[in-house]
Design a protein around this motif. Sequence first.
Motif, PDB file in Angstrom:
ATOM      1  N   VAL A 108      19.671  46.043  78.671  1.00 29.50           N
ATOM      2  CA  VAL A 108      21.018  45.835  78.144  1.00 29.50           C
ATOM      3  C   VAL A 108      21.349  46.767  76.985  1.00 29.50           C
ATOM      4  O   VAL A 108      22.411  47.366  76.957  1.00 29.50           O
ATOM      5  N   GLY A 109      20.474  46.878  76.000  1.00 26.85           N
ATOM      6  CA  GLY A 109      20.758  47.683  74.811  1.00 26.85           C
ATOM      7  C   GLY A 109      21.357  46.852  73.692  1.00 26.85           C
ATOM      8  O   GLY A 109      21.187  45.640  73.644  1.00 26.85           O
ATOM      9  N   GLY A 110      22.099  47.501  72.813  1.00 25.26           N
ATOM     10  CA  GLY A 110      22.559  46.865  71.576  1.00 25.26           C
ATOM     11  C   GLY A 110      23.804  46.018  71.753  1.00 25.26           C
ATOM     12  O   GLY A 110      24.846  46.274  71.146  1.00 25.26           O
ATOM     13  N   VAL A 111      23.675  44.985  72.542  1.00 24.06           N
ATOM     14  CA  VAL A 111      24.852  44.184  72.883  1.00 24.06           C
ATOM     15  C   VAL A 111      25.425  43.457  71.658  1.00 24.06           C
ATOM     16  O   VAL A 111      26.639  43.261  71.561  1.00 24.06           O
ATOM     17  N   SER A 112      24.578  43.111  70.698  1.00 21.38           N
ATOM     18  CA  SER A 112      25.097  42.433  69.500  1.00 21.38           C
ATOM     19  C   SER A 112      25.865  43.398  68.602  1.00 21.38           C
ATOM     20  O   SER A 112      26.857  43.021  67.972  1.00 21.38           O
ATOM     21  N   THR A 113      25.401  44.647  68.552  1.00 23.41           N
ATOM     22  CA  THR A 113      26.156  45.675  67.829  1.00 23.41           C
ATOM     23  C   THR A 113      27.523  45.865  68.489  1.00 23.41           C
ATOM     24  O   THR A 113      28.561  45.920  67.821  1.00 23.41           O
ATOM     25  N   SER A 116      29.788  42.836  67.646  1.00 26.42           N
ATOM     26  CA  SER A 116      30.311  42.746  66.278  1.00 26.42           C
ATOM     27  C   SER A 116      31.325  43.866  65.999  1.00 26.42           C
ATOM     28  O   SER A 116      32.340  43.646  65.321  1.00 26.42           O
ATOM     29  N   GLN A 117      31.086  45.052  66.537  1.00 20.17           N
ATOM     30  CA  GLN A 117      32.027  46.158  66.295  1.00 20.17           C
ATOM     31  C   GLN A 117      33.311  45.965  67.099  1.00 20.17           C
ATOM     32  O   GLN A 117      34.397  46.339  66.650  1.00 20.17           O
ATOM     33  N   HIS A 118      33.180  45.391  68.281  1.00 20.60           N
ATOM     34  CA  HIS A 118      34.383  45.096  69.065  1.00 20.60           C
ATOM     35  C   HIS A 118      35.253  44.073  68.346  1.00 20.60           C
ATOM     36  O   HIS A 118      36.486  44.188  68.331  1.00 20.60           O
ATOM     37  N   GLU A 123      40.035  42.648  65.367  1.00 21.75           N
ATOM     38  CA  GLU A 123      40.537  41.849  64.247  1.00 21.75           C
ATOM     39  C   GLU A 123      41.078  42.694  63.098  1.00 21.75           C
ATOM     40  O   GLU A 123      42.041  42.296  62.443  1.00 21.75           O
ATOM     41  N   THR A 124      40.461  43.849  62.828  1.00 22.36           N
ATOM     42  CA  THR A 124      40.913  44.616  61.660  1.00 22.36           C
ATOM     43  C   THR A 124      41.244  46.069  61.962  1.00 22.36           C
ATOM     44  O   THR A 124      41.591  46.822  61.065  1.00 22.36           O
ATOM     45  N   GLY A 125      41.134  46.473  63.211  1.00 21.97           N
ATOM     46  CA  GLY A 125      41.599  47.800  63.584  1.00 21.97           C
ATOM     47  C   GLY A 125      40.518  48.855  63.640  1.00 21.97           C
ATOM     48  O   GLY A 125      39.405  48.660  63.143  1.00 21.97           O
ATOM     49  N   PRO A 126      40.839  50.002  64.224  1.00 22.65           N
ATOM     50  CA  PRO A 126      39.841  51.053  64.472  1.00 22.65           C
ATOM     51  C   PRO A 126      39.194  51.599  63.208  1.00 22.65           C
ATOM     52  O   PRO A 126      38.039  52.026  63.233  1.00 22.65           O
ATOM     53  N   GLU A 127      39.914  51.585  62.080  1.00 24.57           N
ATOM     54  CA  GLU A 127      39.361  52.109  60.821  1.00 24.57           C
ATOM     55  C   GLU A 127      38.098  51.380  60.396  1.00 24.57           C
ATOM     56  O   GLU A 127      37.279  51.922  59.658  1.00 24.57           O
ATOM     57  N   SER A 128      37.950  50.137  60.846  1.00 21.16           N
ATOM     58  CA  SER A 128      36.819  49.336  60.366  1.00 21.16           C
ATOM     59  C   SER A 128      35.594  49.428  61.276  1.00 21.16           C
ATOM     60  O   SER A 128      34.568  48.821  60.999  1.00 21.16           O
ATOM     61  N   VAL A 129      35.696  50.205  62.356  1.00 17.76           N
ATOM     62  CA  VAL A 129      34.551  50.337  63.266  1.00 17.76           C
ATOM     63  C   VAL A 129      33.542  51.329  62.682  1.00 17.76           C
ATOM     64  O   VAL A 129      33.907  52.399  62.203  1.00 17.76           O
TER      65      VAL A 129
END
Lengths: 408, 81
Positions: A108-113, A116-118, A123-129
């Motif tokens: 699977v890989g880093g599914v939790s990353t 959380s980034q999704h 919720e707060t927009g692309p700037e926060s990724v």
Amino acid sequence: MSPAPVVAITGLGLVTAAGIGTDSTWQGVCRGESTGARTSSLDGLPVDISCTVPDLEPARHIGRRSALTQDRFVQLGVVAAREAVADSGLDPHAWDGSRVGVVIGCGVGGVSTWESQHRRLVETGPESVSALMVPMLVPNMVAGNLAMDLRATGPNLVTATACASGATAIGTAAQLLREDACDVVVTGGAEAAVNPTLVTGFTQMGALSRRTDEPAAASRPFDRDRDGFVIGEGSGVLVLEREADARARHAPVRARLAGYGASADAHHLTAPDPEGGAVLGAMRTAMAQADVTPRDVTHVNAHGTSTPLNDAVEARVLSRLLGDHAAVTSAKGVLGHSLGAAGAIEAALTVLAIERSTIPPTANLRAQDPALELDVVAGEPRTEKTEVAMSNSFGFGGQNAVLIITAA
Amino acid sequence: MSATYDKLVDLLVDRFAVDRAEIRPDVTFEELEMDSLFLVELLLVMRSEFDVQISEDAASPTDTIEHAVGLIDDQAPATTS
């Protein structure tokens, strides 16, 4: 043609729900008590149980900045790999890194990353990724991180065959040694997918045990009352070398990786082929490479997921091929199903079973399914010498990987 | 130093695992083992934490902490304390 070189296993590393380190995992598996438990990160979901690695502290076990740059599947892999390399007696500061390969399985890989980034994106927009999202989530990064950690600059890759990934990695690693592409391969599997989105996906497929009121009784391979798997996480890593090289440096050879067979069911997205023809084919290929007969195989570390269909098909194929003389066990009763790591963890446990003449029990096997004509070890560990063992891994998508491991 | 400096130091310690004792105004990011990828991440964090617009190439690993503080102070509203 000269005979293919013999592949030796010279190092083991394990990080599982039974603990960090090979010894704690072996002891936990031999105790035969499931590590299944309610999991706070899954609160509120229809299936909220799993088998998770206890007490991993990235800053202490890996390094100061690990949490910033590594998803948990990488962290688990680094800890297991360092143990395996130390166990082999090889020194990453001294070896010729260009002759050291890394092949790690990851389903699977880093599914939790990703999750959380999704959430940040929505919720707060692309700037926060995070700029570190991609290098944290892509599955190949477990091998990439190990290259940096171990100064291993030879062939470096991740195999993805779902729940067979770890065994596929080990088989692929042995091929690299046989064709002289490397002198040492650090190989195994790493997975950390106990995550709300992924667990929900498995729940919706009907793959998971619904015995959520009894988490420690939920994973029960080959039992009459099994109803699905319990998700786990972890990493298993082995160090492989050509036996002649290992003997030349006076390294203890723990066991041999004698055979590998791989095949595809070409049957269904998720369900195994009920006839198990491709599984049988992979077993025969592995045995042929190892030059052993069905009579020689006296121990099987089964895939044994605890789903009704997997265990039924695996048992049918095993009894057809081997009869009922092999002592079968499934570590998933204790450790749950760690997906892409499982095949590697179980290969390491098979090495330990051979070395210690001990076959661990299958947890929660109270009443064996009468339709399954197998000698499944239950209750207590069984003291029994093993010369030739088989370790099975079957992935969604019908991807099968079978390893034959023999005494040194 | 300024409130901006103090806040940046806290961010480096809390979010980037930098040793507080190693941070001085004239130390470079490189000396703190912050590579270019970390710098990109730091600039993203600075944008959101200080509510300023800073371009992705405004700082490099060879720049100092003081330089980064300047980037923020040049942009930040005067009311920021």
